[in-house]
Design a protein around this motif. Structure first.
Motif, PDB file in Angstrom:
ATOM      1  N   ASN B 269       4.317   4.266  -4.613  1.00  0.00           N
ATOM      2  CA  ASN B 269       3.575   5.237  -3.796  1.00  0.00           C
ATOM      3  C   ASN B 269       3.961   6.673  -4.163  1.00  0.00           C
ATOM      4  O   ASN B 269       3.112   7.557  -4.181  1.00  0.00           O
ATOM      5  CB  ASN B 269       3.827   4.975  -2.309  1.00  0.00           C
ATOM      6  CG  ASN B 269       3.179   3.678  -1.849  1.00  0.00           C
ATOM      7  OD1 ASN B 269       2.121   3.302  -2.359  1.00  0.00           O
ATOM      8  ND2 ASN B 269       3.799   2.987  -0.916  1.00  0.00           N
ATOM      9  N   GLN B 270       5.226   6.891  -4.464  1.00  0.00           N
ATOM     10  CA  GLN B 270       5.634   8.261  -4.797  1.00  0.00           C
ATOM     11  C   GLN B 270       5.060   8.712  -6.141  1.00  0.00           C
ATOM     12  O   GLN B 270       4.708   9.881  -6.293  1.00  0.00           O
ATOM     13  CB  GLN B 270       7.155   8.395  -4.810  1.00  0.00           C
ATOM     14  CG  GLN B 270       7.569   9.844  -4.977  1.00  0.00           C
ATOM     15  CD  GLN B 270       9.025  10.041  -4.682  1.00  0.00           C
ATOM     16  OE1 GLN B 270       9.848  10.045  -5.589  1.00  0.00           O
ATOM     17  NE2 GLN B 270       9.357  10.196  -3.424  1.00  0.00           N
ATOM     18  N   HIS B 272       2.153   7.865  -7.261  1.00  0.00           N
ATOM     19  CA  HIS B 272       0.771   8.270  -6.967  1.00  0.00           C
ATOM     20  C   HIS B 272       0.738   9.555  -6.136  1.00  0.00           C
ATOM     21  O   HIS B 272      -0.198  10.347  -6.248  1.00  0.00           O
ATOM     22  CB  HIS B 272       0.013   7.130  -6.291  1.00  0.00           C
ATOM     23  CG  HIS B 272      -0.279   6.012  -7.246  1.00  0.00           C
ATOM     24  ND1 HIS B 272      -1.307   6.074  -8.158  1.00  0.00           N
ATOM     25  CD2 HIS B 272       0.354   4.842  -7.469  1.00  0.00           C
ATOM     26  CE1 HIS B 272      -1.292   4.980  -8.898  1.00  0.00           C
ATOM     27  NE2 HIS B 272      -0.299   4.220  -8.499  1.00  0.00           N
ATOM     28  N   ALA B 273       1.790   9.772  -5.333  1.00  0.00           N
ATOM     29  CA  ALA B 273       1.863  10.998  -4.539  1.00  0.00           C
ATOM     30  C   ALA B 273       2.030  12.221  -5.443  1.00  0.00           C
ATOM     31  O   ALA B 273       1.337  13.226  -5.257  1.00  0.00           O
ATOM     32  CB  ALA B 273       3.003  10.918  -3.530  1.00  0.00           C
ATOM     33  N   VAL B 274       2.915  12.152  -6.434  1.00  0.00           N
ATOM     34  CA  VAL B 274       3.073  13.327  -7.306  1.00  0.00           C
ATOM     35  C   VAL B 274       1.846  13.507  -8.205  1.00  0.00           C
ATOM     36  O   VAL B 274       1.494  14.632  -8.558  1.00  0.00           O
ATOM     37  CB  VAL B 274       4.397  13.342  -8.117  1.00  0.00           C
ATOM     38  CG1 VAL B 274       5.611  13.400  -7.202  1.00  0.00           C
ATOM     39  CG2 VAL B 274       4.484  12.200  -9.088  1.00  0.00           C
ATOM     40  N   TYR B 315       4.675  -4.434  -4.129  1.00  0.00           N
ATOM     41  CA  TYR B 315       3.536  -4.057  -4.973  1.00  0.00           C
ATOM     42  C   TYR B 315       3.910  -2.863  -5.818  1.00  0.00           C
ATOM     43  O   TYR B 315       4.745  -2.050  -5.419  1.00  0.00           O
ATOM     44  CB  TYR B 315       2.297  -3.735  -4.118  1.00  0.00           C
ATOM     45  CG  TYR B 315       2.517  -2.663  -3.083  1.00  0.00           C
ATOM     46  CD1 TYR B 315       2.505  -1.315  -3.425  1.00  0.00           C
ATOM     47  CD2 TYR B 315       2.750  -2.998  -1.753  1.00  0.00           C
ATOM     48  CE1 TYR B 315       2.724  -0.335  -2.478  1.00  0.00           C
ATOM     49  CE2 TYR B 315       2.985  -2.022  -0.799  1.00  0.00           C
ATOM     50  CZ  TYR B 315       2.960  -0.697  -1.167  1.00  0.00           C
ATOM     51  OH  TYR B 315       3.193   0.278  -0.233  1.00  0.00           O
TER      52      TYR B 315
END
Lengths: 427, 427
Positions: B269-270, B272-274, B315
């Motif tokens: 998730n991180q 995709h966050a950056v 995931y």
């Protein structure tokens, strides 16, 4: 308080308060009950002619308890947030006299007087258009007038903040900064006006409402999860935002649209990035169709801005299914509206008047008089002529054209009151 | 080099190299040409029985220049990255002798000898399954064998890294760390094995391939944009990842699935966050259907993990349209596959054998023998019985069942060579 034969009087005040859209986002609290944020934020107050809350508040000796109606439905006032606001206001109430009605309420009597609050938003509640911001700001502003609270807007902003964080920014028109403050009691966590709405009135704001459904994750629990689990949000709050606040104040002061647009888009994306960095991840661009529209809008705007060589439009998205687009001037707004209507034409049976609401002159500038004019729009020049362009009919519910607007005002026309002056109940 | 009458000899080596999936992500370079990353990363090598690159390399005095064929198509070797790898390998080549063929190549001759490279992925190129990782690793590994390069795998990993960053992690089986290194010349930016594939062979990995189309934004330009514009990525690289690397090494060492799963999901998730914090923002979950599937998978996995009280499945998503799901053991994998097939049944005409590929025993454990068995699957117990469950038929192209696997190997069976031993061209 005079009681002889005047049991039946009702004294009311009606006010109108704008909503606001953050361009440097508030996301994360350092104190949940006082609603103290982890960073400053900056917003634009939206013209209340198009988006606002109207609230009437009334006091009467016949009222047996505090009651509130929102959009025609009675709601509970028992929540800590309402109670915080009411307590703060009562403690600052002063003597009130209405000679005409023969009413006199002494400062000390307010503790025993009950109020009725009737509030109405002219836009969907909880669909990410900061309805709670406008609502709480309006409640605080109108009760302060009713109770003859003498404190200035900035103190009122600190009270409204305890009802709904971003409400504090709706106490002013134009461009507003919510200072996070340092005090533990929150006394310095207040809103201040950076510039009034006339300072930069070239800006035109177009809101694409994708859906008026309630958002799935509440901001309150979402931002709590982010503060507790994101490994990036503290860096954002402590390092990134302080720089952006200074740059955004500069950009607003100098009406520097390229800087304003770059900061606005970057901060919107970063808010969604820290939401995604939360465990479990939060997708505020939540259901498929919202996401599709919002992603499309981002990519089309980015493409257009690159094509022109300088930003024409800034985008910003809050937690709800709406896209807020800020264009540099009226001319650009007309071009933007053409593009939006090109990509998102209405369903065939839709009336143009209900599809584009708010400031209709933008629609005129865009040369669109009827739905047929949308059908025949040409693809924007920045699109590749060799690739067929897809149009997403029906994916947007409607558009609102608006701009920066004024702060709260009292409505003196009794016809605009939402409360029946005899019964003290909603009209 | 013997030349008399042996102009026609072709000497070939064939190797097979696995791909890998990062559980702590590599995103961002500090040196573009040497491919030096801004943080360490950790990956699992995937079983080459299901996902791998096979590469045959050959040398012959008849070859006039270096040539390469990938998946049946000749591609250019002129790119700096291929050239870097070839140069590094040639400089480390040694004497080679094939007594049987009467061939002898002296160390100094390699500078003037040309190679043919024929490579084949058994999975879609550039669809986010790190085909370039497996491909470059295989190229380096097989050429090193051909050229009798004596350096160990960790030196080879530094060479492969210059071809494609994450390729360095494909030089080992099991659990692999790419150490970012400190040296300016990149000599210490190498891969090391944390544990071999037998250390934690309970893990079962299921990959949902949403589409085999090429991804829109290349990783190279995407990560460059992130490093240049994201206000969060430096904090991620310098503060967040170093802690996660330590925790992930611990989790792998202790086979601590809850810790492993929490770190894997958070880091995916991180990443995709950056990417989203980049200007313009990068949505690797790119087109509507990918996004829908990936978001659905995240939310269903999060729900299931919460329902069970402890993580069953982790995931992780890279830049491409695939979801990688890592389940704690075979039993959980069967339950996961049931869920995946429940939500994403195949199109009616699809053959089960081509819809679930790889390790078919998981399908057996899930009790699914034919497509009809998918139709009759019950909704998972964590779903709310009162809410109708939507099934997304056809949204997933196929599933691959696999697990942690071994590192590169030489294939000695000449039948497996991709190069015609007479012509030196692809078979």
């Amino acid at each position: 308080m005079e009681e002889d034969g005047v049991k039946s009087w009702v004294m009311a005040v009606t006010a109108q308060t704008p909503t606001n859209i953050a361009v440097i986002k508030y996301w994360g609290k350092r104190d949940e009950s006082l609603i103290l944020p982890i960073n400053d934020s900056i917003s634009i107050t939206l013209d209340p002619a198009h988006l606002c809350t109207t609230t009437s508040v009334a006091v009467s000796p016949s009222f047996t308890h505090d009651r509130m109606w929102l959009n025609g439905k009675e709601i509970s006032l028992s929540g800590g947030r309402f109670q915080n606001c009411l307590r703060e206001l009562r403690s600052r109430a002063n003597d009130v006299e209405d000679v005409e009605k023969g009413v006199k309420i002494a400062k000390k009597d307010w503790d025993n007087m009950h109020v009725h609050i009737v509030s109405y938003n002219n836009f969907p509640t909880a669909a990410g258009l900061a309805s709670s911001a406008a609502g709480l700001a309006c409640l605080v502003f109108s009760l302060a007038k009713l109770m003859n609270v003498k404190e200035d807007h900035s103190t009122l902003s600190a009270i409204a903040r305890q009802g709904s964080g971003s409400a504090c920014r709706s106490l002013y028109g134009g461009f507003v900064k919510w200072i996070m403050g340092k005090e533990e009691n929150g006394s310095d966590s207040i809103a201040v006006q950076l510039a009034d709405e006339k300072h930069w009135d070239d800006l035109v704001i177009i809101i694409a409402v994708v859906s008026s459904r309630q958002k799935e994750t509440s901001s309150t629990s979402g931002m709590r999860d982010t503060v507790e689990t994101s490994a990036l949000v503290e860096h954002r709050a402590k390092v990134v935002v302080p720089k952006r606040i200074i740059q955004m104040e500069e950009a607003i002061k100098n009406r520097d649209f390229p800087a304003f647009a770059a900061l606005t888009c970057a901060d919107s994306n970063q808010f969604h990035a820290v939401a995604l960095d939360t465990c479990p991840p939060i997708f505020y661009m939540n259901d498929t169709s919202h996401r599709q529209v919002l992603f499309l809008i981002i990519s089309r705007v980015e493409k257009w801005n690159r094509f022109e060589g300088t930003p024409q439009v800034a985008y910003t998205f809050d937690a709800g299914p709406n896209a807020v687009l800020i264009s540099r001037d009226r001319k650009t707004a007309a071009l933007l509206l053409q593009r939006l209507l090109f990509y998102f034409p209405p369903q065939s049976e839709t009336d143009l008047n209900s599809y584009v609401i708010g400031d209709k002159t933008i629609l005129q500038d865009a040369g669109i008089q009827k739905v047929d004019d949308i059908e025949t729009l040409a693809p924007p020049p920045e699109t590749n002529a060799n690739i067929p362009v897809h149009r997403y009919k029906g994916d947007v519910s409607y558009f609102i054209c608006t701009g920066p607007g004024r702060g709260p005002v009292v409505l003196t026309d009794e016809n605009q009151s939402l409360i029946d002056p005899k019964t003290g109940l909603p009209k």
